[in-house]
Scaffold this motif. Structure first.
Motif, PDB file in Angstrom:
ATOM      1  N   LYS A  26     -25.414 -21.878   7.706  1.00  0.00           N
ATOM      2  CA  LYS A  26     -25.732 -23.289   7.962  1.00  0.00           C
ATOM      3  C   LYS A  26     -26.060 -23.491   9.439  1.00  0.00           C
ATOM      4  N   SER A  27     -25.615 -24.597  10.004  1.00  0.00           N
ATOM      5  CA  SER A  27     -25.940 -24.908  11.400  1.00  0.00           C
ATOM      6  C   SER A  27     -25.282 -23.945  12.386  1.00  0.00           C
ATOM      7  N   TYR A  28     -24.261 -23.224  11.927  1.00  0.00           N
ATOM      8  CA  TYR A  28     -23.549 -22.323  12.827  1.00  0.00           C
ATOM      9  C   TYR A  28     -24.403 -21.132  13.243  1.00  0.00           C
TER      10      TYR A  28
ATOM     11  N   ARG B  85     -15.169 -26.374  16.343  1.00  0.00           N
ATOM     12  CA  ARG B  85     -14.214 -25.603  17.154  1.00  0.00           C
ATOM     13  C   ARG B  85     -14.824 -24.315  17.687  1.00  0.00           C
ATOM     14  N   LEU B  86     -15.920 -23.879  17.098  1.00  0.00           N
ATOM     15  CA  LEU B  86     -16.573 -22.647  17.533  1.00  0.00           C
ATOM     16  C   LEU B  86     -17.715 -23.009  18.467  1.00  0.00           C
ATOM     17  N   GLY B  87     -17.529 -22.710  19.745  1.00  0.00           N
ATOM     18  CA  GLY B  87     -18.524 -23.090  20.737  1.00  0.00           C
ATOM     19  C   GLY B  87     -19.733 -22.179  20.767  1.00  0.00           C
ATOM     20  N   GLN B  88     -19.498 -20.867  20.629  1.00  0.00           N
ATOM     21  CA  GLN B  88     -20.580 -19.889  20.653  1.00  0.00           C
ATOM     22  C   GLN B  88     -20.087 -18.594  20.031  1.00  0.00           C
ATOM     23  N   VAL B  89     -21.017 -17.825  19.474  1.00  0.00           N
ATOM     24  CA  VAL B  89     -20.693 -16.529  18.892  1.00  0.00           C
ATOM     25  C   VAL B  89     -21.612 -15.483  19.506  1.00  0.00           C
ATOM     26  N   LEU B  90     -21.040 -14.417  20.016  1.00  0.00           N
ATOM     27  CA  LEU B  90     -21.822 -13.330  20.614  1.00  0.00           C
ATOM     28  C   LEU B  90     -21.829 -12.138  19.668  1.00  0.00           C
ATOM     29  N   PHE B  91     -23.017 -11.689  19.289  1.00  0.00           N
ATOM     30  CA  PHE B  91     -23.172 -10.449  18.539  1.00  0.00           C
ATOM     31  C   PHE B  91     -23.579  -9.395  19.565  1.00  0.00           C
TER      32      PHE B  91
ATOM     33  N   GLY C  89      -8.416 -30.629  27.863  1.00  0.00           N
ATOM     34  CA  GLY C  89      -9.813 -30.962  28.083  1.00  0.00           C
ATOM     35  C   GLY C  89     -10.802 -30.029  27.413  1.00  0.00           C
ATOM     36  N   LYS C  90     -10.318 -28.964  26.780  1.00  0.00           N
ATOM     37  CA  LYS C  90     -11.205 -28.024  26.091  1.00  0.00           C
ATOM     38  C   LYS C  90     -11.003 -28.137  24.583  1.00  0.00           C
ATOM     39  N   GLU C  91     -12.102 -27.948  23.837  1.00  0.00           N
ATOM     40  CA  GLU C  91     -12.055 -28.168  22.399  1.00  0.00           C
ATOM     41  C   GLU C  91     -12.601 -27.008  21.581  1.00  0.00           C
ATOM     42  N   GLU C  92     -13.210 -26.011  22.240  1.00  0.00           N
ATOM     43  CA  GLU C  92     -13.897 -24.950  21.520  1.00  0.00           C
ATOM     44  C   GLU C  92     -13.424 -23.565  21.951  1.00  0.00           C
ATOM     45  N   ILE C  93     -13.651 -22.602  21.055  1.00  0.00           N
ATOM     46  CA  ILE C  93     -13.335 -21.218  21.367  1.00  0.00           C
ATOM     47  C   ILE C  93     -14.627 -20.399  21.363  1.00  0.00           C
TER      48      ILE C  93
END
Length: 262
Positions: free
Chosen positions: A232-234, A207-213, A170-174
């Motif tokens: 881009k949109s990422y 596949r990338l749900g969120q990125v934390l800096f 049920g999960k698709e992103e990291i």
């Protein structure tokens, strides 16, 4: 903060040979209704259309898992391209060719062992509070002048594949975490940062749900200003935050990565 149940991963720390992920909510021949409102029957027809096109026009591409006849992979790229067959065929063809040229299927724990031992990046042993596998990059251990860029790229792709292979049903992103504490000019690498986001955009879409800096120092700001237009949109997935925010909002006391513990 109230403690939640531990989200331990169910697979070993490293997979060798590498096991690639498939969209966990998708099963061959059973395509759910997506956010575009497309029905499963129509989705199935589009998958077969793409499959036929690839067989006709790109017969030299490999078949099997992550190949031109992998219906789960076809469905995922169709969904990414809003179910436009022409766009999905083009992006999928590029992705499959890249996997061949990069030799993704040959990446193993042993093949990236030397660069992995630097501790510069790893897949965390627990999910975050949203049940997402977590890929952590420790920027202060990245030295582009001293480390082989090809080996860095291999480690990056290996860890992406490893994280995706751990996706629960049920999960698709990291979740991606860039630990920027201790970051200095010797760690700056705009080319590699662009490579990471390009890999997700072209070959692992959505596949990338969120990125934390995390705890970005002042010196990182000009690098971000240069990198942002290239992502881009990422770029919209990036959140600047503190180490405390990471530990409180994304993990429980039991599951927070060791380098984010107080």
């Amino acid at each position: 903060m109230a403690l939640r149940a531990s989200h331990a991963l169910r697979r070993p720390s490293f997979l060798s040979p590498l096991v690639s992920s498939r969209p966990s909510s998708v099963r061959t021949g059973k395509f759910p209704v997506g956010c575009s409102g497309i029905g499963s029957r129509e989705a199935r027809k589009l998958v077969l259309d793409v499959k036929e096109r690839l067989e006709k026009d790109c017969c030299s591409l490999p078949v099997g898992k992550n190949g031109r006849d992998d219906e789960d992979m076809i469905y995922w790229f169709l969904k990414d391209r809003k179910f436009v067959v022409e766009d999905a065929v083009a992006k999928l063809t590029k992705a499959i060719k890249w996997r061949q040229e990069f030799k993704v299927s040959e990446l193993t724990e042993e093949s990236v062992k030397s660069i992995a031992e630097t501790g510069k990046a790893y897949v965390h042993d627990f999910f975050d509070v949203n049940d997402r596998p977590v890929l952590v990059v420790v920027a202060s251990k990245h030295f582009p002048a001293a480390q082989d860029p090809v080996e860095n790229e291999k480690l990056c792709v290996f860890l992406i594949e490893k994280a995706l292979s751990k996706l629960p049903d049920g999960k698709e992103e990291i979740l991606g975490i860039f630990d920027l504490r201790g970051f200095g000019t010797e760690n700056a690498d705009l080319k590699f940062l662009t490579f990471v986001f390009d890999v997700f955009y072209y070959y692992y879409p959505k596949r990338l749900g969120q990125v934390l800096f995390v705890d970005a120092p002042f010196i990182f700001k000009p690098i971000w200003q240069l990198a942002k237009p290239l992502l881009k949109s990422y770029a919209s997935l990036v959140r600047f935050c503190s180490a405390e925010t990471v530990s409180i909002e994304y993990f429980t006391e039991e599951t927070v990565p060791a380098n984010f513990r107080e």
